[in-house]
Design a protein around this motif. Structure first.
Motif, PDB file in Angstrom:
ATOM      1  N   LEU A   1      48.697  56.936  18.673  1.00 44.65           N
ATOM      2  CA  LEU A   1      47.339  57.004  18.133  1.00 44.65           C
ATOM      3  C   LEU A   1      46.721  55.614  17.955  1.00 44.65           C
ATOM      4  N   PHE A   2      47.512  54.660  17.446  1.00 42.19           N
ATOM      5  CA  PHE A   2      46.987  53.310  17.255  1.00 42.19           C
ATOM      6  C   PHE A   2      46.706  52.627  18.594  1.00 42.19           C
ATOM      7  N   LEU A   3      47.531  52.921  19.608  1.00 44.25           N
ATOM      8  CA  LEU A   3      47.265  52.340  20.921  1.00 44.25           C
ATOM      9  C   LEU A   3      45.977  52.915  21.514  1.00 44.25           C
ATOM     10  N   ALA A   4      45.784  54.235  21.334  1.00 39.84           N
ATOM     11  CA  ALA A   4      44.532  54.847  21.798  1.00 39.84           C
ATOM     12  C   ALA A   4      43.338  54.285  21.029  1.00 39.84           C
ATOM     13  N   LEU A   5      43.513  54.075  19.723  1.00 39.48           N
ATOM     14  CA  LEU A   5      42.447  53.497  18.914  1.00 39.48           C
ATOM     15  C   LEU A   5      42.120  52.083  19.386  1.00 39.48           C
ATOM     16  N   ALA A   6      43.174  51.317  19.683  1.00 40.49           N
ATOM     17  CA  ALA A   6      42.951  49.953  20.172  1.00 40.49           C
ATOM     18  C   ALA A   6      42.172  49.963  21.483  1.00 40.49           C
ATOM     19  N   ALA A   7      42.518  50.894  22.381  1.00 38.81           N
ATOM     20  CA  ALA A   7      41.797  50.983  23.656  1.00 38.81           C
ATOM     21  C   ALA A   7      40.342  51.357  23.438  1.00 38.81           C
ATOM     22  N   ALA A   8      40.110  52.344  22.543  1.00 37.18           N
ATOM     23  CA  ALA A   8      38.737  52.774  22.284  1.00 37.18           C
ATOM     24  C   ALA A   8      37.910  51.652  21.661  1.00 37.18           C
ATOM     25  N   LEU A   9      38.488  50.947  20.671  1.00 39.03           N
ATOM     26  CA  LEU A   9      37.767  49.842  20.044  1.00 39.03           C
ATOM     27  C   LEU A   9      37.455  48.734  21.044  1.00 39.03           C
ATOM     28  N   SER A  10      38.416  48.426  21.900  1.00 35.39           N
ATOM     29  CA  SER A  10      38.218  47.356  22.877  1.00 35.39           C
ATOM     30  C   SER A  10      37.118  47.716  23.875  1.00 35.39           C
ATOM     31  N   LEU A  11      37.174  48.936  24.413  1.00 37.13           N
ATOM     32  CA  LEU A  11      36.156  49.330  25.379  1.00 37.13           C
ATOM     33  C   LEU A  11      34.773  49.396  24.735  1.00 37.13           C
ATOM     34  N   ALA A  12      34.706  49.869  23.493  1.00 39.20           N
ATOM     35  CA  ALA A  12      33.423  49.895  22.798  1.00 39.20           C
ATOM     36  C   ALA A  12      32.891  48.486  22.557  1.00 39.20           C
ATOM     37  N   GLY A  13      33.780  47.570  22.167  1.00 40.41           N
ATOM     38  CA  GLY A  13      33.358  46.187  21.950  1.00 40.41           C
ATOM     39  C   GLY A  13      32.867  45.536  23.225  1.00 40.41           C
ATOM     40  N   CYS A  14      33.569  45.800  24.349  1.00 38.81           N
ATOM     41  CA  CYS A  14      33.139  45.232  25.633  1.00 38.81           C
ATOM     42  C   CYS A  14      31.782  45.785  26.052  1.00 38.81           C
ATOM     43  N   ALA A  15      31.521  47.052  25.721  1.00 39.32           N
ATOM     44  CA  ALA A  15      30.267  47.680  26.144  1.00 39.32           C
ATOM     45  C   ALA A  15      29.059  47.107  25.408  1.00 39.32           C
ATOM     46  N   VAL A  16      29.212  46.741  24.133  1.00 42.22           N
ATOM     47  CA  VAL A  16      28.059  46.275  23.347  1.00 42.22           C
ATOM     48  C   VAL A  16      28.048  44.766  23.159  1.00 42.22           C
ATOM     49  N   LEU A  17      28.991  44.059  23.760  1.00 43.85           N
ATOM     50  CA  LEU A  17      29.119  42.620  23.513  1.00 43.85           C
ATOM     51  C   LEU A  17      27.854  41.864  23.916  1.00 43.85           C
ATOM     52  N   THR A  18      27.254  42.214  25.047  1.00 46.13           N
ATOM     53  CA  THR A  18      26.085  41.477  25.530  1.00 46.13           C
ATOM     54  C   THR A  18      24.849  41.760  24.687  1.00 46.13           C
ATOM     55  N   ARG A  19      24.628  43.027  24.334  1.00 51.14           N
ATOM     56  CA  ARG A  19      23.415  43.394  23.595  1.00 51.14           C
ATOM     57  C   ARG A  19      23.538  43.136  22.101  1.00 51.14           C
ATOM     58  N   ARG A  20      24.719  43.414  21.541  1.00 46.67           N
ATOM     59  CA  ARG A  20      24.934  43.258  20.090  1.00 46.67           C
ATOM     60  C   ARG A  20      26.229  42.466  19.881  1.00 46.67           C
ATOM     61  N   PRO A  21      26.122  41.131  19.881  1.00 44.01           N
ATOM     62  CA  PRO A  21      27.326  40.287  19.886  1.00 44.01           C
ATOM     63  C   PRO A  21      28.231  40.472  18.670  1.00 44.01           C
ATOM     64  N   TRP A  22      27.644  40.558  17.472  1.00 44.76           N
ATOM     65  CA  TRP A  22      28.505  40.653  16.288  1.00 44.76           C
ATOM     66  C   TRP A  22      29.298  41.961  16.247  1.00 44.76           C
ATOM     67  N   PRO A  23      28.673  43.126  16.422  1.00 45.43           N
ATOM     68  CA  PRO A  23      29.486  44.353  16.472  1.00 45.43           C
ATOM     69  C   PRO A  23      30.521  44.332  17.582  1.00 45.43           C
ATOM     70  N   GLY A  24      30.151  43.772  18.747  1.00 41.02           N
ATOM     71  CA  GLY A  24      31.103  43.712  19.843  1.00 41.02           C
ATOM     72  C   GLY A  24      32.322  42.874  19.507  1.00 41.02           C
ATOM     73  N   LEU A  25      32.099  41.690  18.904  1.00 41.43           N
ATOM     74  CA  LEU A  25      33.222  40.822  18.560  1.00 41.43           C
ATOM     75  C   LEU A  25      34.101  41.453  17.468  1.00 41.43           C
ATOM     76  N   VAL A  26      33.484  42.079  16.478  1.00 41.18           N
ATOM     77  CA  VAL A  26      34.255  42.721  15.404  1.00 41.18           C
ATOM     78  C   VAL A  26      35.117  43.853  15.970  1.00 41.18           C
ATOM     79  N   LEU A  27      34.573  44.631  16.894  1.00 40.60           N
ATOM     80  CA  LEU A  27      35.355  45.705  17.511  1.00 40.60           C
ATOM     81  C   LEU A  27      36.536  45.150  18.291  1.00 40.60           C
TER      82      LEU A  27
END
Length: 426
Positions: free
Chosen positions: A55-81
């Protein structure tokens, strides 16, 4: 082919690069379970058999992909994710320290954010990554009794390097943009100055000749108004004709200057309707050497005889050479009328194989325009210099004044222009 590949690589969003790095580094811990790769610091081989680890590995993957998706438009949420993804990844593998390779995703994010934001805005991103590493280190020291050198300081060094690289890219781009802006400003200023000089030369050459003729005719009319009324009448008619001609030339020039604004719909209304109507009317063609004969007739009628000699085989000339040659003749004749104190001058136009030679001579006692603050000679020199020619103007040893201009021209055209009728003394 190389530039095309380079362009395609630049089009890949930073989030895609970060996501690809995370996917690659996420597989690295699996190598610890390979035969012969086991050591004391590796996680248990059955760590992912636990439901919580999965579950934690799946969570890590989900957080990482979400952070990569919003990194350009919303830098702070992307970096925190991405930072939260690093924590979830370490928990999934039951690690009490940060996964160094997996943290490269955060390095890429910090470097990208530093490359697109100024220093004061990008420093907090690097600070957040370093704070996360400090939290990793604090948790490790609090829960692990093992010794050894912690990896967090080395990972912190990679964060600093990533920020420095990104900030350097930002500064280089900002400096290049500044140089580009300065260059464009200089080019625009030079273009404006060049256009102002061109307009000044045209106004001077056009108006000075007409005013000289007007002054000469008006003076002649004043002298004979009592004794020769008909002669005075003819002189004043010539003054009227020259004045109207000058006014028409000035109007054409002003219309040409306003034409760009009129085409963009920026012209005024009401009282400016007449100007707009004239702007849509065709402008008169520019003066050429073919107008020298008419210039000679006008000046001769005003009292200064102009003799024109044509030499060589005449041919079509580039417009800028044709106009400049005529303006040089016009200004020189004007100087004869105004300064030479003589009643005649001679104009010679020689069509050579590689150059056009113009010579204007007189037998007067004036000093031409070598004295005073006039702009006649300066304008002629500028015209000749722009065409990479040679110019000279000086008093003649035997008296009088001589102006010579040599303008390089292309080879003779196979279909020469009709030869104007040779003008003799008038």
């Amino acid at each position: 082919m190389v530039p095309l590949r380079h362009t395609l690589l630049k089009r890949v969003p930073p989030g895609v690069w970060a996501g690809a790095i995370w996917c690659v580094t996420a597989l690295y811990p699996l190598l610890w379970s390979a035969p012969g790769a086991r050591d004391d610091t590796a996680p248990p081989p059955d760590v992912l058999d636990d439901l919580w680890g999965q579950l934690f590995l799946a969570l890590a993957a989900a957080l990482s992909l979400a952070g990569c998706a919003v990194l350009t438009r919303r830098p702070w949420p992307g970096l925190v994710l991405l930072l939260a993804s690093s924590g979830a990844f370490s928990v999934a593998w039951r690690l009490w320290e940060v996964a160094s390779l997996q943290f490269l995703v955060v390095d890429v994010a910090v470097g990208f954010l530093a490359s697109v934001h100024p220093r004061r805005a990008s420093l907090p991103f690097a600070g957040a990554a370093l704070a996360a590493l400090g939290l990793f280190l604090a948790v490790r020291l609090a829960n692990s009794g093992e010794g050894g050198t912690p990896s967090e300081p080395y990972v912190a060094l990679t964060v600093v390097v990533a920020w420095l690289v990104g900030n350097s890219a930002y500064q280089s781009r900002a400096y290049a943009e500044k140089l580009r802006t300065q260059l464009l400003t200089q080019v625009a200023a030079q273009a404006v100055a060049t256009e102002r000089l061109r307009i000044a030369r045209e106004l001077h050459d056009m108006v000075a000749h007409s005013i000289g003729i007007i002054a000469l005719q008006a003076g002649a009319a004043a002298r004979v108004v009592d004794t020769q009324p008909e002669g005075a009448r003819q002189a004043m008619l010539a003054v009227e004709s020259a004045g109207r001609e000058t006014l028409a030339g000035l109007r054409r020039m002003l219309v040409a200057l306003r034409q760009a604004d009129d085409e963009r719909g920026e012209g005024g209304e009401g009282g400016e309707g007449d100007v707009e109507g004239r702007a849509r009317a065709p402008l008169a063609p520019a003066a050429t050497l073919a107008d020298v004969e008419r210039l000679a007739e006008t000046t001769t009628a005003a009292g200064v005889c102009v003799k024109v000699r044509w030499r060589g085989e005449q041919r079509p000339l580039p417009p800028e050479i044709d106009l400049s040659a005529f303006r040089i003749v016009q200004e020189s004749v004007t100087n004869v009328v105004r300064h030479a104190g003589t009643d005649s001058c001679e104009v010679t136009v020689d069509y050579g194989a590689k150059e056009l030679a113009i010579e204007i001579t007189d037998q007067g006692t004036g000093a031409g325009t070598t004295a005073g603050t006039g702009y006649g000679l300066a304008g002629m020199r500028e015209r000749v210099a722009l065409l990479h020619g040679e110019f000279s103007a000086a008093p003649r040893p035997g008296g009088g004044f001589r102006v010579v201009a040599r303008l390089p021209v292309p080879p003779a055209s196979p279909s020469p222009a009709p030869r104007p009728t040779t003008a003799g003394a008038r």
